[in-house]
Design a protein around this motif. Structure first.
Motif, PDB file in Angstrom:
ATOM      1  N   ILE A  15     -30.948 -11.342 -19.970  1.00 23.23           N
ATOM      2  CA  ILE A  15     -29.596 -11.816 -19.292  1.00 23.23           C
ATOM      3  C   ILE A  15     -29.835 -13.015 -18.465  1.00 23.23           C
ATOM      4  CG2 ILE A  15     -27.896 -10.873 -17.424  1.00 23.23           C
ATOM      5  CD1 ILE A  15     -28.534  -7.880 -18.590  1.00 23.23           C
ATOM      6  N   HIS A  16     -30.673 -12.794 -17.850  1.00 26.24           N
ATOM      7  CA  HIS A  16     -31.275 -14.138 -16.669  1.00 26.24           C
ATOM      8  C   HIS A  16     -31.199 -15.374 -17.569  1.00 26.24           C
ATOM      9  CE1 HIS A  16     -34.263 -16.167 -14.350  1.00 26.24           C
ATOM     10  NE2 HIS A  16     -33.323 -15.916 -13.571  1.00 26.24           N
ATOM     11  N   ARG A  17     -31.959 -15.499 -18.727  1.00 21.72           N
ATOM     12  CA  ARG A  17     -32.060 -16.492 -19.222  1.00 21.72           C
ATOM     13  C   ARG A  17     -30.715 -17.012 -19.933  1.00 21.72           C
ATOM     14  NH1 ARG A  17     -36.913 -15.175 -21.440  1.00 21.72           N
ATOM     15  NH2 ARG A  17     -35.986 -13.797 -23.241  1.00 21.72           N
ATOM     16  N   MET A  18     -29.940 -16.148 -20.552  1.00 19.91           N
ATOM     17  CA  MET A  18     -28.530 -16.683 -20.944  1.00 19.91           C
ATOM     18  C   MET A  18     -27.504 -17.029 -19.793  1.00 19.91           C
ATOM     19  SD  MET A  18     -26.229 -14.368 -23.297  1.00 19.91           S
ATOM     20  CE  MET A  18     -25.992 -13.168 -22.240  1.00 19.91           C
ATOM     21  N   VAL A  19     -27.874 -16.523 -18.740  1.00 16.39           N
ATOM     22  CA  VAL A  19     -26.708 -16.804 -17.644  1.00 16.39           C
ATOM     23  C   VAL A  19     -27.212 -17.921 -17.310  1.00 16.39           C
ATOM     24  CG1 VAL A  19     -26.186 -16.141 -15.046  1.00 16.39           C
ATOM     25  CG2 VAL A  19     -26.011 -14.480 -16.950  1.00 16.39           C
ATOM     26  N   LYS A  21     -28.924 -20.697 -18.445  1.00 14.57           N
ATOM     27  CA  LYS A  21     -28.776 -21.517 -19.611  1.00 14.57           C
ATOM     28  C   LYS A  21     -27.557 -22.301 -19.228  1.00 14.57           C
ATOM     29  CE  LYS A  21     -28.946 -22.406 -24.249  1.00 14.57           C
ATOM     30  NZ  LYS A  21     -28.746 -21.606 -25.389  1.00 14.57           N
ATOM     31  N   PHE A  22     -26.224 -21.194 -19.165  1.00 13.13           N
ATOM     32  CA  PHE A  22     -24.859 -21.703 -18.943  1.00 13.13           C
ATOM     33  C   PHE A  22     -24.745 -22.277 -17.589  1.00 13.13           C
ATOM     34  CE2 PHE A  22     -23.729 -18.491 -22.533  1.00 13.13           C
ATOM     35  CZ  PHE A  22     -23.288 -19.445 -23.333  1.00 13.13           C
ATOM     36  N   ALA A  23     -25.487 -21.907 -16.621  1.00 15.38           N
ATOM     37  CA  ALA A  23     -25.366 -22.296 -15.264  1.00 15.38           C
ATOM     38  C   ALA A  23     -26.065 -23.851 -15.255  1.00 15.38           C
ATOM     39  CB  ALA A  23     -26.321 -21.618 -14.339  1.00 15.38           C
ATOM     40  N   ASP A  24     -27.121 -24.103 -16.093  1.00 15.23           N
ATOM     41  CA  ASP A  24     -27.792 -25.498 -16.135  1.00 15.23           C
ATOM     42  C   ASP A  24     -26.512 -26.381 -16.501  1.00 15.23           C
ATOM     43  OD1 ASP A  24     -30.040 -24.502 -15.031  1.00 15.23           O
ATOM     44  OD2 ASP A  24     -31.116 -24.559 -16.972  1.00 15.23           O
ATOM     45  N   GLN A  25     -25.847 -25.700 -17.530  1.00 17.08           N
ATOM     46  CA  GLN A  25     -24.759 -26.657 -18.129  1.00 17.08           C
ATOM     47  C   GLN A  25     -23.556 -26.765 -17.041  1.00 17.08           C
ATOM     48  OE1 GLN A  25     -23.715 -24.744 -21.936  1.00 17.08           O
ATOM     49  NE2 GLN A  25     -25.959 -24.974 -22.459  1.00 17.08           N
ATOM     50  N   GLY A  26     -23.669 -26.244 -16.138  1.00 15.60           N
ATOM     51  CA  GLY A  26     -22.723 -26.098 -15.046  1.00 15.60           C
ATOM     52  C   GLY A  26     -21.209 -25.166 -15.398  1.00 15.60           C
ATOM     53  N   MET A  28     -21.303 -21.865 -15.332  1.00 14.83           N
ATOM     54  CA  MET A  28     -21.317 -20.720 -14.327  1.00 14.83           C
ATOM     55  C   MET A  28     -22.365 -20.475 -13.199  1.00 14.83           C
ATOM     56  SD  MET A  28     -22.692 -17.927 -17.231  1.00 14.83           S
ATOM     57  CE  MET A  28     -22.040 -16.469 -16.565  1.00 14.83           C
ATOM     58  N   LEU A  29     -22.299 -19.845 -12.294  1.00 15.34           N
ATOM     59  CA  LEU A  29     -23.400 -19.680 -11.320  1.00 15.34           C
ATOM     60  C   LEU A  29     -24.655 -19.130 -11.696  1.00 15.34           C
ATOM     61  CD1 LEU A  29     -21.322 -18.907  -7.847  1.00 15.34           C
ATOM     62  CD2 LEU A  29     -22.212 -21.064  -8.852  1.00 15.34           C
ATOM     63  N   ALA A  30     -25.751 -19.582 -11.384  1.00 17.27           N
ATOM     64  CA  ALA A  30     -27.042 -19.196 -11.625  1.00 17.27           C
ATOM     65  C   ALA A  30     -27.136 -17.896 -10.902  1.00 17.27           C
ATOM     66  CB  ALA A  30     -28.183 -20.148 -11.179  1.00 17.27           C
ATOM     67  N   ARG A  31     -28.223 -16.962 -11.299  1.00 19.06           N
ATOM     68  CA  ARG A  31     -28.456 -15.681 -10.696  1.00 19.06           C
ATOM     69  C   ARG A  31     -29.917 -15.712 -10.772  1.00 19.06           C
ATOM     70  NH1 ARG A  31     -23.673 -14.162  -8.500  1.00 19.06           N
ATOM     71  NH2 ARG A  31     -21.938 -14.453 -10.201  1.00 19.06           N
ATOM     72  N   PRO A  32     -30.499 -15.343  -9.584  1.00 16.22           N
ATOM     73  CA  PRO A  32     -32.036 -15.158  -9.493  1.00 16.22           C
ATOM     74  C   PRO A  32     -32.430 -13.636 -10.237  1.00 16.22           C
ATOM     75  CG  PRO A  32     -30.950 -14.540  -7.539  1.00 16.22           C
ATOM     76  CD  PRO A  32     -29.999 -15.104  -8.137  1.00 16.22           C
ATOM     77  N   LEU A  33     -33.412 -13.554 -10.957  1.00 15.63           N
ATOM     78  CA  LEU A  33     -33.813 -12.518 -11.839  1.00 15.63           C
ATOM     79  C   LEU A  33     -33.744 -11.357 -10.778  1.00 15.63           C
ATOM     80  CD1 LEU A  33     -34.870 -11.253 -14.402  1.00 15.63           C
ATOM     81  CD2 LEU A  33     -37.106 -11.911 -13.647  1.00 15.63           C
ATOM     82  N   SER A  34     -34.176 -11.326  -9.529  1.00 19.77           N
ATOM     83  CA  SER A  34     -34.234 -10.392  -8.613  1.00 19.77           C
ATOM     84  C   SER A  34     -32.744  -9.699  -8.787  1.00 19.77           C
ATOM     85  CB  SER A  34     -34.663 -10.807  -7.448  1.00 19.77           C
ATOM     86  OG  SER A  34     -33.691 -11.590  -6.919  1.00 19.77           O
ATOM     87  N   GLU A  35     -31.797 -10.736  -8.516  1.00 15.23           N
ATOM     88  CA  GLU A  35     -30.136 -10.099  -8.395  1.00 15.23           C
ATOM     89  C   GLU A  35     -30.008  -9.042  -9.626  1.00 15.23           C
ATOM     90  OE1 GLU A  35     -27.408 -12.945  -7.081  1.00 15.23           O
ATOM     91  OE2 GLU A  35     -26.135 -11.832  -8.144  1.00 15.23           O
ATOM     92  N   ILE A  36     -30.522  -9.684 -10.899  1.00 15.06           N
ATOM     93  CA  ILE A  36     -29.983  -9.066 -11.898  1.00 15.06           C
ATOM     94  C   ILE A  36     -30.699  -7.631 -11.920  1.00 15.06           C
ATOM     95  CG2 ILE A  36     -30.254  -9.234 -14.594  1.00 15.06           C
ATOM     96  CD1 ILE A  36     -29.766 -12.139 -14.255  1.00 15.06           C
ATOM     97  N   TYR A  37     -32.151  -7.429 -11.554  1.00 15.60           N
ATOM     98  CA  TYR A  37     -32.914  -6.043 -11.487  1.00 15.60           C
ATOM     99  C   TYR A  37     -31.999  -5.320 -10.800  1.00 15.60           C
ATOM    100  CZ  TYR A  37     -36.970  -7.593 -14.228  1.00 15.60           C
ATOM    101  OH  TYR A  37     -37.848  -8.118 -15.057  1.00 15.60           O
ATOM    102  N   GLU A  38     -31.699  -5.938  -9.434  1.00 12.39           N
ATOM    103  CA  GLU A  38     -31.074  -5.068  -8.607  1.00 12.39           C
ATOM    104  C   GLU A  38     -29.743  -4.619  -8.755  1.00 12.39           C
ATOM    105  OE1 GLU A  38     -30.756  -7.339  -4.811  1.00 12.39           O
ATOM    106  OE2 GLU A  38     -32.899  -7.682  -4.946  1.00 12.39           O
ATOM    107  N   ASN A  39     -28.948  -5.139  -9.841  1.00 14.48           N
ATOM    108  CA  ASN A  39     -27.703  -4.816 -10.138  1.00 14.48           C
ATOM    109  C   ASN A  39     -27.669  -4.734 -11.710  1.00 14.48           C
ATOM    110  OD1 ASN A  39     -26.000  -5.777  -7.676  1.00 14.48           O
ATOM    111  ND2 ASN A  39     -27.152  -7.285  -7.714  1.00 14.48           N
ATOM    112  N   ILE A  40     -28.810  -4.287 -12.441  1.00 17.04           N
ATOM    113  CA  ILE A  40     -28.854  -3.881 -13.618  1.00 17.04           C
ATOM    114  C   ILE A  40     -27.601  -2.832 -13.919  1.00 17.04           C
ATOM    115  CG2 ILE A  40     -30.679  -2.269 -13.687  1.00 17.04           C
ATOM    116  CD1 ILE A  40     -29.946  -5.026 -16.230  1.00 17.04           C
ATOM    117  N   ARG A  41     -27.566  -1.916 -13.293  1.00 15.91           N
ATOM    118  CA  ARG A  41     -26.618  -0.794 -13.610  1.00 15.91           C
ATOM    119  C   ARG A  41     -25.102  -1.423 -13.759  1.00 15.91           C
ATOM    120  NH1 ARG A  41     -28.274   3.783  -9.436  1.00 15.91           N
ATOM    121  NH2 ARG A  41     -28.761   1.896  -8.370  1.00 15.91           N
ATOM    122  N   ASP A  42     -24.799  -2.561 -12.977  1.00  9.96           N
ATOM    123  CA  ASP A  42     -23.465  -3.077 -13.176  1.00  9.96           C
ATOM    124  C   ASP A  42     -23.255  -3.779 -14.794  1.00  9.96           C
ATOM    125  OD1 ASP A  42     -23.200  -2.528 -10.534  1.00  9.96           O
ATOM    126  OD2 ASP A  42     -23.190  -4.882 -10.049  1.00  9.96           O
TER     127      ASP A  42
END
Ligand code: COA
Length: 153
Positions: A15-19, A21-26, A28-42
Protein backbone atom coordinates in the motif's frame (compact mmCIF):
# COMPACT_ATOMS: atom_id res chain seq x y z
CA UNK A 1 -11.00 -12.57 -10.14
CA UNK A 2 -10.32 -9.45 -8.02
CA UNK A 3 -12.32 -8.98 -4.82
CA UNK A 4 -12.32 -6.26 -2.20
CA UNK A 5 -10.99 -7.41 1.17
CA UNK A 6 -9.89 -5.88 4.45
CA UNK A 7 -6.14 -5.26 4.43
CA UNK A 8 -3.78 -7.26 6.60
CA UNK A 9 -0.50 -6.11 8.05
CA UNK A 10 1.31 -7.88 5.19
CA UNK A 11 -0.31 -5.48 2.69
CA UNK A 12 1.12 -2.36 4.38
CA UNK A 13 4.41 -2.11 2.47
CA UNK A 14 2.66 -2.62 -0.88
CA UNK A 15 0.00 0.00 0.00
CA UNK A 16 2.82 2.34 1.00
CA UNK A 17 4.66 1.81 -2.30
CA UNK A 18 1.54 2.30 -4.40
CA UNK A 19 0.34 5.44 -2.59
CA UNK A 20 3.77 7.02 -2.58
CA UNK A 21 4.35 6.27 -6.25
CA UNK A 22 1.22 8.28 -7.07
CA UNK A 23 2.31 10.92 -4.54
CA UNK A 24 5.62 11.30 -6.41
CA UNK A 25 3.54 12.02 -9.52
CA UNK A 26 1.63 14.73 -7.59
CA UNK A 27 -1.63 12.75 -7.75
CA UNK A 28 -2.15 12.25 -4.02
CA UNK A 29 -0.49 12.95 -0.70
CA UNK A 30 2.37 10.77 0.50
CA UNK A 31 1.81 8.65 3.63
CA UNK A 32 4.57 7.40 5.90
CA UNK A 33 4.68 3.64 6.42
CA UNK A 34 4.10 4.20 10.15
CA UNK A 35 0.74 5.83 9.38
CA UNK A 36 -0.30 2.89 7.22
CA UNK A 37 0.60 0.40 9.96
CA UNK A 38 -1.23 2.45 12.60
CA UNK A 39 -4.33 2.69 10.42
CA UNK A 40 -4.19 -0.70 8.71
CA UNK A 41 -7.69 -1.54 10.01
CA UNK A 42 -9.02 1.40 7.95
CA UNK A 43 -7.83 -0.12 4.67
CA UNK A 44 -9.48 -2.21 2.00
CA UNK A 45 -7.40 -3.77 -0.77
CA UNK A 46 -7.84 -5.61 -4.01
CA UNK A 47 -5.22 -8.29 -4.66
CA UNK A 48 -4.26 -9.97 -7.91
CA UNK A 49 -2.22 -13.13 -7.35
CA UNK A 50 -1.19 -11.87 -3.93
CA UNK A 51 -0.15 -8.45 -5.20
CA UNK A 52 -2.06 -5.36 -3.98
CA UNK A 53 -3.40 -3.60 -7.08
CA UNK A 54 -5.77 -1.14 -5.38
CA UNK A 55 -6.59 0.28 -1.97
CA UNK A 56 -8.82 2.73 -0.11
CA UNK A 57 -9.27 3.64 3.55
CA UNK A 58 -12.16 4.83 5.71
CA UNK A 59 -11.01 6.82 8.73
CA UNK A 60 -13.46 7.79 11.47
CA UNK A 61 -13.12 11.41 12.60
CA UNK A 62 -16.07 12.01 14.91
CA UNK A 63 -19.59 10.76 15.65
CA UNK A 64 -20.96 12.32 12.47
CA UNK A 65 -17.95 12.37 10.16
CA UNK A 66 -15.51 10.00 8.47
CA UNK A 67 -12.90 10.49 5.75
CA UNK A 68 -12.08 8.40 2.70
CA UNK A 69 -8.33 8.42 2.17
CA UNK A 70 -5.66 6.92 -0.03
CA UNK A 71 -7.85 5.69 -2.90
CA UNK A 72 -5.44 4.23 -5.45
CA UNK A 73 -5.72 1.79 -8.35
CA UNK A 74 -2.55 0.77 -10.20
CA UNK A 75 -2.19 1.76 -13.85
CA UNK A 76 -3.29 -1.41 -15.68
CA UNK A 77 -6.39 -1.75 -13.52
CA UNK A 78 -7.65 1.84 -13.75
CA UNK A 79 -10.91 2.81 -15.47
CA UNK A 80 -12.45 -0.61 -14.83
CA UNK A 81 -14.71 0.52 -11.99
CA UNK A 82 -12.48 -0.67 -9.11
CA UNK A 83 -11.92 2.81 -7.66
CA UNK A 84 -15.65 3.44 -7.48
CA UNK A 85 -16.28 -0.02 -5.98
CA UNK A 86 -13.68 0.66 -3.26
CA UNK A 87 -15.34 3.98 -2.45
CA UNK A 88 -18.74 2.21 -2.27
CA UNK A 89 -17.37 -0.33 0.23
CA UNK A 90 -16.00 2.50 2.40
CA UNK A 91 -19.38 4.27 2.23
CA UNK A 92 -21.17 1.03 3.17
CA UNK A 93 -18.98 0.74 6.24
CA UNK A 94 -19.72 4.36 7.20
CA UNK A 95 -23.45 3.65 6.82
CA UNK A 96 -23.07 0.50 8.92
CA UNK A 97 -21.37 2.60 11.61
CA UNK A 98 -24.23 5.13 11.42
CA UNK A 99 -21.89 7.93 10.37
CA UNK A 100 -23.99 10.32 8.25
CA UNK A 101 -21.25 12.16 6.35
CA UNK A 102 -18.03 11.15 4.63
CA UNK A 103 -15.60 13.66 3.17
CA UNK A 104 -12.41 13.47 1.13
CA UNK A 105 -9.62 15.84 0.18
CA UNK A 106 -8.35 15.10 -3.30
CA UNK A 107 -6.66 16.23 -6.51
CA UNK A 108 -9.20 14.17 -8.47
CA UNK A 109 -12.58 15.75 -7.61
CA UNK A 110 -14.15 14.48 -10.87
CA UNK A 111 -13.73 10.87 -9.72
CA UNK A 112 -15.39 11.52 -6.36
CA UNK A 113 -18.19 13.51 -8.04
CA UNK A 114 -18.90 10.37 -10.11
CA UNK A 115 -19.14 8.50 -6.80
CA UNK A 116 -21.87 10.86 -5.56
CA UNK A 117 -19.74 13.34 -3.58
CA UNK A 118 -20.43 17.10 -3.73
CA UNK A 119 -17.73 19.76 -3.71
CA UNK A 120 -17.72 21.88 -0.54
CA UNK A 121 -15.66 24.75 0.82
CA UNK A 122 -12.76 23.29 2.82
CA UNK A 123 -13.44 25.89 5.50
CA UNK A 124 -16.76 24.15 6.25
CA UNK A 125 -14.96 21.04 7.48
CA UNK A 126 -14.61 20.92 11.26
CA UNK A 127 -11.48 22.14 13.01
CA UNK A 128 -10.87 18.58 14.17
CA UNK A 129 -9.64 17.41 10.75
CA UNK A 130 -6.85 19.96 10.56
CA UNK A 131 -5.04 18.17 13.38
CA UNK A 132 -3.89 15.61 10.81
CA UNK A 133 -3.02 18.29 8.29
CA UNK A 134 -0.22 19.49 10.56
CA UNK A 135 1.72 16.44 9.39
CA UNK A 136 1.22 17.29 5.71
CA UNK A 137 4.26 18.78 3.92
CA UNK A 138 1.90 21.25 2.19
CA UNK A 139 0.38 22.59 5.42
CA UNK A 140 -1.02 25.29 5.65
CA UNK A 141 -1.22 25.75 1.85
CA UNK A 142 -3.67 22.95 1.12
CA UNK A 143 -4.41 22.71 -2.60
CA UNK A 144 -6.75 19.73 -2.49
CA UNK A 145 -10.47 19.93 -3.22
CA UNK A 146 -12.88 18.96 -0.43
CA UNK A 147 -15.94 16.89 -1.26
CA UNK A 148 -18.62 15.40 0.95
CA UNK A 149 -21.04 12.49 0.69
CA UNK A 150 -24.19 12.74 2.81
CA UNK A 151 -26.42 9.76 3.44
CA UNK A 152 -30.08 10.48 3.02
CA UNK A 153 -32.16 9.62 6.11
C1 COA B 1 -8.54 8.15 -9.30
C2 COA B 1 -8.56 6.61 -9.27
C3 COA B 1 -8.61 6.12 -7.83
C4 COA B 1 -9.82 6.15 -10.03
O1 COA B 1 -9.90 4.73 -9.98
P1 COA B 1 -10.44 3.92 -11.23
O2 COA B 1 -10.62 2.51 -10.84
O3 COA B 1 -9.59 4.22 -12.39
O4 COA B 1 -11.85 4.64 -11.46
P2 COA B 1 -13.23 3.99 -11.91
O5 COA B 1 -13.00 3.11 -13.08
O6 COA B 1 -13.92 3.38 -10.74
O7 COA B 1 -14.00 5.30 -12.38
C5 COA B 1 -15.25 5.72 -11.88
C6 COA B 1 -15.67 6.98 -12.66
O8 COA B 1 -14.74 8.04 -12.37
C7 COA B 1 -14.13 8.51 -13.57
N1 COA B 1 -12.71 8.78 -13.30
C8 COA B 1 -11.78 7.91 -12.88
N2 COA B 1 -10.58 8.51 -12.74
C9 COA B 1 -10.77 9.79 -13.12
C10 COA B 1 -9.90 10.91 -13.22
N3 COA B 1 -8.60 10.82 -12.91
N4 COA B 1 -10.42 12.08 -13.64
C11 COA B 1 -11.74 12.19 -13.97
N5 COA B 1 -12.62 11.15 -13.90
C12 COA B 1 -12.13 9.97 -13.48
C13 COA B 1 -14.27 7.36 -14.57
O9 COA B 1 -14.24 7.80 -15.89
C14 COA B 1 -15.60 6.77 -14.17
O10 COA B 1 -16.66 7.55 -14.72
P3 COA B 1 -17.79 6.86 -15.66
O11 COA B 1 -18.54 5.94 -14.73
O12 COA B 1 -18.58 8.00 -16.17
O13 COA B 1 -17.03 6.10 -16.71
C15 COA B 1 -7.33 6.00 -10.01
O14 COA B 1 -7.27 6.51 -11.31
C16 COA B 1 -6.02 6.28 -9.32
O15 COA B 1 -5.60 5.51 -8.48
N6 COA B 1 -5.34 7.40 -9.66
C17 COA B 1 -4.09 7.76 -9.04
C18 COA B 1 -4.26 8.11 -7.58
C19 COA B 1 -5.35 9.15 -7.36
O16 COA B 1 -5.47 10.13 -8.10
N7 COA B 1 -6.17 8.99 -6.33
C20 COA B 1 -7.27 9.91 -6.07
C21 COA B 1 -7.79 9.78 -4.72
S1 COA B 1 -6.77 10.55 -3.49
Amino acid sequence: MEIIEKATIKDATQIHRMVNKFADQGKMLARPLSEIYENIRDFYVIREQGRVIACAALHVIWEDLAEIKSVAVTGDYQKKGWGEKLVRVCLEEAAHLNIPKVFCLTYTPEFFSKCGFKIIDRENLPQKIWGECFKCPKFPDCDETALIYSFKN
